[in-house]
Design an enzyme around this catalytic site. Sequence first.
Site, PDB file in Angstrom:
ATOM      1  N   ASP A  71       3.618  -8.003  -5.691  1.00 54.52           N
ATOM      2  CA  ASP A  71       4.017  -7.418  -4.416  1.00 54.52           C
ATOM      3  C   ASP A  71       3.058  -7.809  -3.291  1.00 54.52           C
ATOM      4  O   ASP A  71       3.478  -8.036  -2.156  1.00 54.52           O
ATOM      5  CB  ASP A  71       4.084  -5.896  -4.523  1.00 54.52           C
ATOM      6  CG  ASP A  71       5.358  -5.409  -5.197  1.00 54.52           C
ATOM      7  OD1 ASP A  71       6.241  -6.241  -5.490  1.00 54.52           O
ATOM      8  OD2 ASP A  71       5.468  -4.190  -5.449  1.00 54.52           O
ATOM      9  N   ASP A 174      -9.748  11.950   7.634  1.00 54.28           N
ATOM     10  CA  ASP A 174     -10.136  10.587   7.277  1.00 54.28           C
ATOM     11  C   ASP A 174      -9.284   9.528   7.966  1.00 54.28           C
ATOM     12  O   ASP A 174      -9.590   8.339   7.895  1.00 54.28           O
ATOM     13  CB  ASP A 174     -10.042  10.389   5.754  1.00 54.28           C
ATOM     14  CG  ASP A 174     -11.188  11.078   5.022  1.00 54.28           C
ATOM     15  OD1 ASP A 174     -12.055  11.658   5.703  1.00 54.28           O
ATOM     16  OD2 ASP A 174     -11.212  11.040   3.777  1.00 54.28           O
TER      17      ASP A 174
END
Length: 284
Positions: A71, A174
């Site tokens: 992928d 984050d």
Amino acid sequence: MKTNTIKKVGVVLRPSTPELKESYFKLEKIFNKHNIEVIIDSISGGMIGVMGMEFEYLCENSDILVTLGGDGTLISTVRRSFRHDVPIFGIYAGSLGFLADINLNELEEFVANLVAGNYRVDERSILEAQFIQNNKEVVLYAFNDIVITRASVSNMIHVETLVDSKAFNTYYGDGVIVATPTGSTAYNLSAGGPVLFPLTNVFALTPICPHSLTQRPVVLPGKFSIEMKTPKDKALLIIDGQDKHELEIGQSIHIKLAKKRVKLIHRDEFNYFDVLKEKLHWGD
């Protein structure tokens, strides 16, 4: 695309994998059997000792692109070839992927179906991002996701977000993932974001380890555009987990779904839900 226009296939191999040489020659033999010329990009060719063509010329001279790897190889190739609007399919050289769903042993049958017109082309959304770097406008594309995260491990980050120029949210934690439907099963899923059907025209905003538990993933219609900026911190911009850029304090990035879509070639019988069940072990 008429099947009789498939005369040339451009091939990209997974980087730093010279052991794919034998697989490449097998691939080439299968396509040649159907009178389809195979050309390889110069970096892949150099890796296995075969004369190749520069990637931009490869895209201009290929009717379809084929990636051999996984992928990640397909995602990188989609992003680099997007401006050329070339249909693409992936052959996996390891385990089944969400995108590369054909293995080399199935390729002969698949190419026969390709020549006969027994295949389908799925169109998938891709993100387009714009920001200023060194006084120049930079335009980037992301097939999976764009992540805005903290530049320093020791600090959390504020990400102010506007939707169609109107204040929407300020994420504190984050960072934030902006994910396409294709990328919804990547980092987005690990961060608690939703799984999106890949052919839908939407995108998701998913906070990464937010400071407040009230911050939740949001799915937005593809017609919207968003602006994200970090008024108090420098930020790291990560494209499909592969390319990185730095954003200065207060710098904005504008993100939307591109007008064009990515064309992925699949077998007629390809079923996204079967892949989900296998990859995510649903029902086990």
